[in-house]
Design a protein around this motif. Structure first.
Motif, PDB file in Angstrom:
ATOM      1  N   TYR A  59       0.836  -1.203   0.000  1.00  0.00           N
ATOM      2  CA  TYR A  59       0.000   0.000   0.000  1.00  0.00           C
ATOM      3  C   TYR A  59       0.867   1.247   0.000  1.00  0.00           C
ATOM      4  N   PRO A  60       0.601   2.285  -0.736  1.00  0.00           N
ATOM      5  CA  PRO A  60      -0.383   2.358  -1.818  1.00  0.00           C
ATOM      6  C   PRO A  60       0.323   2.038  -3.133  1.00  0.00           C
ATOM      7  N   ARG A  65     -17.879  -3.978  -3.969  1.00  0.00           N
ATOM      8  CA  ARG A  65     -18.962  -3.045  -3.602  1.00  0.00           C
ATOM      9  C   ARG A  65     -19.817  -3.686  -2.542  1.00  0.00           C
ATOM     10  N   PRO A  66     -20.080  -3.078  -1.397  1.00  0.00           N
ATOM     11  CA  PRO A  66     -19.444  -1.839  -0.965  1.00  0.00           C
ATOM     12  C   PRO A  66     -17.984  -2.081  -0.596  1.00  0.00           C
ATOM     13  N   LEU A  67     -17.237  -0.992  -0.441  1.00  0.00           N
ATOM     14  CA  LEU A  67     -15.817  -1.120  -0.077  1.00  0.00           C
ATOM     15  C   LEU A  67     -15.686  -1.652   1.351  1.00  0.00           C
ATOM     16  N   ARG A  68     -16.508  -1.119   2.253  1.00  0.00           N
ATOM     17  CA  ARG A  68     -16.429  -1.552   3.658  1.00  0.00           C
ATOM     18  C   ARG A  68     -16.675  -3.065   3.757  1.00  0.00           C
ATOM     19  N   GLY A  69     -15.781  -3.749   4.402  1.00  0.00           N
ATOM     20  CA  GLY A  69     -15.939  -5.203   4.560  1.00  0.00           C
ATOM     21  C   GLY A  69     -15.463  -5.988   3.339  1.00  0.00           C
ATOM     22  N   GLY A  70     -15.025  -5.272   2.307  1.00  0.00           N
ATOM     23  CA  GLY A  70     -14.605  -5.955   1.071  1.00  0.00           C
ATOM     24  C   GLY A  70     -13.133  -6.300   1.043  1.00  0.00           C
ATOM     25  N   PHE A  71     -12.378  -5.901   2.078  1.00  0.00           N
ATOM     26  CA  PHE A  71     -10.914  -6.091   2.052  1.00  0.00           C
ATOM     27  C   PHE A  71     -10.411  -6.947   3.216  1.00  0.00           C
ATOM     28  N   THR A  72     -11.281  -7.766   3.764  1.00  0.00           N
ATOM     29  CA  THR A  72     -10.847  -8.577   4.910  1.00  0.00           C
ATOM     30  C   THR A  72      -9.785  -9.581   4.474  1.00  0.00           C
ATOM     31  N   LEU A  73      -8.976 -10.017   5.432  1.00  0.00           N
ATOM     32  CA  LEU A  73      -7.920 -10.985   5.113  1.00  0.00           C
ATOM     33  C   LEU A  73      -8.512 -12.280   4.548  1.00  0.00           C
ATOM     34  N   GLU A  74      -9.720 -12.629   4.981  1.00  0.00           N
ATOM     35  CA  GLU A  74     -10.364 -13.837   4.451  1.00  0.00           C
ATOM     36  C   GLU A  74     -10.616 -13.675   2.949  1.00  0.00           C
ATOM     37  N   ALA A  83      -4.746   4.163  -3.509  1.00  0.00           N
ATOM     38  CA  ALA A  83      -4.549   4.604  -2.127  1.00  0.00           C
ATOM     39  C   ALA A  83      -5.892   4.800  -1.431  1.00  0.00           C
ATOM     40  N   ALA A  84      -6.887   5.335  -2.163  1.00  0.00           N
ATOM     41  CA  ALA A  84      -8.203   5.559  -1.549  1.00  0.00           C
ATOM     42  C   ALA A  84      -8.859   4.218  -1.219  1.00  0.00           C
ATOM     43  N   HIS A  85      -8.861   3.286  -2.179  1.00  0.00           N
ATOM     44  CA  HIS A  85      -9.455   1.966  -1.907  1.00  0.00           C
ATOM     45  C   HIS A  85      -8.681   1.218  -0.815  1.00  0.00           C
ATOM     46  N   GLY A  86      -7.354   1.324  -0.909  1.00  0.00           N
ATOM     47  CA  GLY A  86      -6.503   0.540  -0.006  1.00  0.00           C
ATOM     48  C   GLY A  86      -6.639   0.948   1.450  1.00  0.00           C
ATOM     49  N   ALA A  87      -7.200   2.136   1.715  1.00  0.00           N
ATOM     50  CA  ALA A  87      -7.418   2.542   3.109  1.00  0.00           C
ATOM     51  C   ALA A  87      -8.264   1.498   3.821  1.00  0.00           C
ATOM     52  N   TRP A  88      -9.088   0.767   3.043  1.00  0.00           N
ATOM     53  CA  TRP A  88      -9.960  -0.253   3.645  1.00  0.00           C
ATOM     54  C   TRP A  88      -9.189  -1.490   4.073  1.00  0.00           C
ATOM     55  N   LEU A  89      -8.001  -1.678   3.551  1.00  0.00           N
ATOM     56  CA  LEU A  89      -7.160  -2.776   4.047  1.00  0.00           C
ATOM     57  C   LEU A  89      -6.941  -2.590   5.544  1.00  0.00           C
ATOM     58  N   TYR A  90      -6.647  -1.329   5.907  1.00  0.00           N
ATOM     59  CA  TYR A  90      -6.403  -1.019   7.327  1.00  0.00           C
ATOM     60  C   TYR A  90      -7.705  -1.098   8.112  1.00  0.00           C
TER      61      TYR A  90
END
Ligand code: NAP
Length: 589
Positions: free
Chosen positions: A37-38, A72-81, A213-220
């Motif tokens: 990231y990013p 979509r949505p971004l929230r919850g879309g980047f979990t380690l699983e 960088a904007a999308h990747g904020a959801w990794l954190y």
């Protein structure tokens, strides 16, 4: 910067499409490079091209990055699983029948730790190389240990890493990071990387940076708080691990890996003096380490590598796989230095004017741990021979990571007895030899732009006047000053320069040293006598070699070795008059 010649495909998984690029022969072992990231997969371009002649190299844009689509949505879309689902989908597509060698940087490494420690990927990963990205589970336990059992040292470690994690807190604030990345920060980021991280201005990062960088904020946001708060208890690596730690990482403390062996018992550790973005700044070194680790773990049976052990000597972490060139490597300090680097797993080029002696050093270096060692014959005082040597070394073995300008000769005798020819000989070897080495190999290092180190062997004679050694001492004083000047010049290019100043060391130099102003018989008598004295002093060249490796690791400027060299250095600084008085004494020869 772009992935020239890469074959691209799209892999569908969990409602998104991943952009996957492949280089090299598919029949070779598969190496999967995961970006952080990013970034986008292009962060690996320089490493990928270096690996592609030996391996099937696979890179993919993490969901929401580069040319992969975003959930979509971004929230919850980047979990380690979900990131693990993506990884499995990619390796099912590119290497369905064989396990892959996994390499991750930054968040690519954070998620790869998940891949390498969860049950559903067992048997699918042949090795894992991690750089600048810890497991969130290990990190969680690291914090818990320090909070539950605080000691002053542990509190210091917590505060140290806490200060380095400022950006993680920022990324947890809503909306603002997205606005910054899509606005001024996104525009300035390439310049910031160049200035602070010394990332070369070669078109990286790519145009997708603001949205990456904007999308990747959801990794954190999707993972950090939840995992650090409730780290998994069973996050044990099921594949061999290689950990590469850049020592100048502004975002991660080395201490984070103090307890790594609990989770990855036989982890191979590597360190390098560099900042965070090593895939851009140190591609040669990374490609060499990845290739070595992948090769060692190919065809692994019962946990034992099929292709020989990875070096484990004292400084193996730092020098394993590095290319080290030593001049005057046929004898004494040069030979001991070549051996010390060989024990640390470095690839060694042993240079001497005596071809047989150089060949013996190279042969022994291979026996004691160097993955490769070569002998080269050259007279360091011969400009053209040195130019040819530099060309040959670059073409056949690559750019040197550590250069040791060691070759030197002795010359005793008063100033009035020293002929112009005597002066020329000693300056040609002791000073011009060092100048040629620094000029030719230093230039290659600087042009490569990936740092390095130059060691020049001066002497305590460099700062210790003596009526018996005017020419030798002058040559060594010049080497010392040259080293100091060059150190200042190359500091901005991550190339360290060290001057080593041994005192009396038991080597062959006494038997070959010239004595000006005396006939051949007297010269021989004096050579024998000084050899006896040096033998009685009996300081071994191996100790100087150890000081040389330590000087590179610590990037020391001037290193007096032996107690008399250290004592003289103190007198030089604080009581120069005393040194001048000693200089007038009759030599014991
Ligand atoms: P050494 O045992 O004589 O080794 C020096 C090696 O360099 C020999 O193999 C020598 O080959 C080679 N060499 C000499 N001139 C060369 C040239 N023009 N091109 C290529 N190779 C050449 O001496 P050492 O004690 O290890 O010395 C190594 C360095 O340490 C020197 O720079 C010396 O000034 C410095 N130093 C030594 C001491 C000490 O007490 N020993 C103290 C302070 C500094 P040949 O055998 O063919 O000459």
């Amino acid at each position: 910067m772009s992935l020239v010649g890469a074959r691209e495909r799209r892999v569908r998984t969990g409602g998104i499409e991943l952009c996957v690029a492949e280089l090299g022969d598919e029949r070779q072992p598969t190496v999967v490079l995961v970006h952080g990231y990013p970034d986008s997969k292009e962060v690996w371009s320089e490493v990928a091209v270096r690996l592609a002649d030996r391996f099937h190299v696979v890179l993919y844009d993490v969901r929401g990055h580069g040319r992969s689509t975003a959930p979509r949505p971004l929230r919850g879309g980047f979990t380690l699983e979900k990131l693990t689902d993506d990884f499995l989908a990619v390796i099912d597509a590119v290497s369905p029948g064989e396990p892959v060698h996994l390499v991750g940087h930054d968040w690519g490494s954070v998620q790869s730790w998940e891949f390498a420690t969860v049950a559903r990927t067992e048997g699918r990963i042949a090795s894992f190389t991690s750089m600048s990205g810890p497991s969130l589970d290990h990190f969680g336990h690291w914090i818990k240990t320090r909070v539950r059992r605080p000691t002053p040292r542990r509190i210091g470690q917590l505060l140290g890493q806490g200060a380095k994690s400022w950006y993680v807190y920022m990324l947890h604030t809503p909306v603002l990071p997205e606005l910054a990345w899509r606005g001024p920060l996104g525009k300035r980021w390439p310049g910031i990387l160049q200035r602070l991280e010394k990332v070369p201005a070669d078109g990286y990062p790519t145009a997708s940076l603001p949205s990456d960088a904007a999308h990747g904020a959801w990794l954190y946001r999707d993972n950090v708080r939840s995992r650090l708060g409730r780290p998994r208890e069973d996050a044990y690596a099921h594949a061999p691990v290689q950990l590469i730690t850049p020592l100048g990482d502004a975002f991660l403390s080395e201490r984070l890996y103090d307890e790594l062996e609990k989770w990855a018992p036989n982890a191979v550790r590597r360190t390098l003096p560099a900042k965070h973005w090593i895939p851009r700044t140190r591609p040669d070194q990374l490609a060499a380490w990845i290739a070595e680790f992948v090769t060692a773990n190919e065809g692994r049976e019962n946990g034992v590598p099929a292709n020989g052990p990875v070096a484990t000597g004292r400084y193996a972490e730092r020098f394993g796989g590095q290319l080290v060139l030593v001049t005057g490597a046929g004898s004494g300090i040069g030979r001991a230095t070549a051996f010390a680097f060989a024990e640390a797993g470095a690839r060694v080029v042993a240079v001497d004017r005596d071809a047989e002696a150089a060949a013996r050093t190279a042969e022994m270096s291979r026996l004691i741990g160097a993955p490769d060692a070569w002998a080269e014959t050259a007279d360091v005082s011969d400009e053209q021979a040195m130019e040819k040597l530099a060309g040959r070394v670059a073409a056949e073995y690559g750019v040197v990571d550590v250069l040791v300008n060691n070759a030197g000769i002795g010359l005793s005798g008063s100033f009035l007895d020293t002929t112009a020819e005597d002066w020329r000989k000693v300056l040609d070897v002791n000073l011009w030899g060092v100048i040629h080495g620094c000029r030719l190999f230093g230039k290659q290092m600087a042009e490569r732009g990936q740092g390095g180190h130059i060691v020049n062997i001066a002497s305590a004679a460099a700062y210790m006047p003596s009526k018996a050694l005017p020419a030798y001492s002058t040559s060594k004083a010049a080497v010392l000053m040259l080293s100091e000047c060059l150190r200042a010049e190359l500091a901005g290019r991550d190339i360290g320069v060290s001057a080593i100043c041994p005192g009396i060391v038991n080597t062959n130099i006494t038997s070959t040293a010239r004595f000006a102003g005396v006939d051949a018989a007297e010269e021989q008598r004096r050579q024998k006598r000084s050899a006896r004295l040096y033998g009685l002093r009996n300081y071994p060249p191996e100790k100087v070699a150890e000081a040389i490796l330590r000087a590179v690791v610590r990037d020391e400027a001037v290193v007096p070795v032996t107690p008399e060299a250290r004592g003289a250095r103190l007198l030089h600084r604080f009581a120069p008059g005393a040194l001048r008085a000693i200089a007038r004494a009759e030599p014991p020869l």
